[in-house]
Design an enzyme around this catalytic site. Structure first.
Site: not given
Ligand code: NAD
Length: 452
Positions: A153, A206-208, A211, A228, A262, A354
């Site tokens: 996704k 994605g976001s903590t 996650g 991650e 990130c 962040e």
């Molecule tokens: P996000 O958590 O909003 O979304 C990430 C993904 O998760 C998207 O595809 C979103 O559609 C999906 N998602 C959202 N809610 C969900 C749910 N309830 N169930 C399942 N999937 C869901 O994050 P973002 O704003 O897209 O990305 C930014 C964040 O990602 C920052 O916090 C950044 O630090 C982190 N990030 C971490 C790494 C790493 O390797 N550690 C790399 C890149 C980004």
């Protein structure tokens, strides 16, 4: 249902893509489940050859993929080319794995004991918008190499390169349904990856906060999970460092990808005896940082991803002590200038949270102990850097800073053949490198009795 996809440099609509509902997601997962037996039992050499062919097809389309990312994510063309090349390289790296996924033979009495690294089944990969191509590849390449099928996704804001990679996989003769792109909302498609019993592992970047909810959801089925998550990494500059070099490289360490990284070194810790001198070296480097049309090869930084995100980033600057600010284009698009904020202590909001934008917070420290304490005073632990000419200190501080990827006298943290991932609330598990593959398998132990 469809979602409009925008160009963040202009704010205009590029195209629209389907946003799948729960029934369509279930159908994709079911197709992936049915494709699994043939893919896992394919001869390892054949699976490897297909992955190499996939890498070659990605390479043939490198410019097209890079151009798509410039328009959909506002990445600079230089970065976007690297990102498409990274997908190719990660595919090639894990294409070496199928024939080398070797178990053990363990001495036992009365027979033979062997272990197998069994693929898990269907793997669900959930990708954020900040690095759509590399993060997709870090998941799907090892997952496919280990014999799993994949549903992926992309983020709602940046689905175009993932959709194209799905088409290129078919062009490379990866069998139908082995690697499917499932665009849609996190709360629908992503959530279904977590709740559907046929999905045996979720790889989430994605976001903590999201996650944590994914980890909690996966617990219900004891589903494997790699996370991650966010970061707030420190760049620590000691007084004995090559200050000119550290100052020249500090801007790209935080402003690359407009700080939507990130690994961004968004907390700058400078030893107090060289604090003023260092800031005077940093200021011209920040002012010279080239923020412009990301399609221009000279660009070092493009726009932020969306209007809403620009508002969030701006909220960290409002009322803060601004040290100095770089340049950004005016007019259409979601531009934000590189900004350096002076922190007054570790409780400042911009120091702790962040920001995920081109905002650098600076704080002085007294000595080595103070630097380590301040660097570790965060729930995150993803990456970081330290600058010193003292080898002993470099080793001591490297071991003491609680972070998954650290660089000394440089800012590199991602190489496809070395492990990447976070400590503390920055993540769980590791991607890339030699060990990531095993995260897509379960060990099976088999004892064969010798008989009489
Ligand atoms: P996000 O958590 O909003 O979304 C990430 C993904 O998760 C998207 O595809 C979103 O559609 C999906 N998602 C959202 N809610 C969900 C749910 N309830 N169930 C399942 N999937 C869901 O994050 P973002 O704003 O897209 O990305 C930014 C964040 O990602 C920052 O916090 C950044 O630090 C982190 N990030 C971490 C790494 C790493 O390797 N550690 C790399 C890149 C980004």
């Amino acid at each position: 249902m469809t979602t409009d996809v925008l160009n963040p440099s202009t704010g205009t609509v590029l195209t629209s893509v389907p946003s799948l509902d729960e029934g369509e997601t279930d159908a994709a997962i079911e197709r992936a489940r049915r494709a699994f037996p043939a893919w896992r039992s394919m001869a390892p050499g054949d699976r490897a050859r297909l992955l190499r062919r996939f890498a070659a097809v990605v390479d043939e389309h490198l410019e097209e993929l890079a151009d798509l990312e410039v328009r959909n994510a506002g990445h600079t063309i230089g970065n976007a080319r690297w990102e498409a090349g990274n997908v190719r390289d990660v595919l090639n790296y894990y294409a070496g794995a199928p024939e080398r996924l070797i178990g053990k033979q363990i001495p036992v009495a009365g027979g033979l004991d062997v272990t197998f690294h069994e693929p898990l089944g269907v793997v669900g990969i959930i990708v954020p918008w900040n690095f759509p191509m590399p993060i997709a590849g870090w998941g799907f390449a090892p997952a496919l190499a280990a014999g799993n099928t994949v549903v992926l996704k992309p983020a709602e804001l940046t689905p175009l390169t993932a959709i194209r990679l799905g088409e290129l996989a078919l062009e490379a003769a990866i069998p139908a349904d082995v690697f499917q792109i499932v665009p849609g909302k996190g709360s629908v498609v992503g959530r279904r990856f977590v709740t559907h019993p046929a999905v045996r592992k979720v790889c989430f970047t994605g976001s903590t906060d999201v996650g944590k909810s994914i980890m909690a959801g996966c617990a219900d089925q004891v589903k494997r999970v790699t996370l991650e998550l966010g970061g707030k990494s420190a760049n620590i500059v000691f007084a004995d460092a090559d200050l000119a070099k550290a100052a020249a490289s500090a801007p790209s360490a935080v402003f690359d990808n407009a700080g939507q990284d990130c690994c961004a070194r968004s907390r700058l810790l400078v030893q107090e005896s060289v604090y003023d001198k260092f800031l005077s070296l940093l200021e011209p480097a920040v002012r010279a940082f080239r923020v412009q049309d990301p399609a221009d090869p000279a660009a070092e930084m493009g726009p932020l991803i969306s209007a809403a995100h620009r508002q969030t980033v701006a909220s960290y600057v409002d009322g803060a002590d601004v040290g100095f600010v770089g340049n950004a284009p005016e007019g259409a698009g979601w531009w934000f200038p590189p900004t350096v904020l002076l922190a007054h202590g570790p409780d400042d909001r911009h120091w702790r949270e962040e920001v995920f934008g081109p905002v650098l917070s600076v704080l002085p420290f007294k000595d080595e102990e103070d630097a380590v304490r301040l660097a570790n005073d965060t729930e995150y632990g993803l990456s970081g850097s330290l600058w010193t000419r003292d080898l002993g200190r470099a080793l001591r501080v490297s071991r003491a800073v609680e972070t998954g990827a650290l660089s000394v006298n440089s800012h590199s943290s991602v190489r496809y053949w070395t492990p990447f991932g976070g400590m503390k609330q920055s993540g769980l598990g590791r991607e890339l490198g030699p060990d990531a593959l095993l995260g897509f398998t379960d060990v099976k132990n088999v004892f064969l009795a010798m008989g009489d």
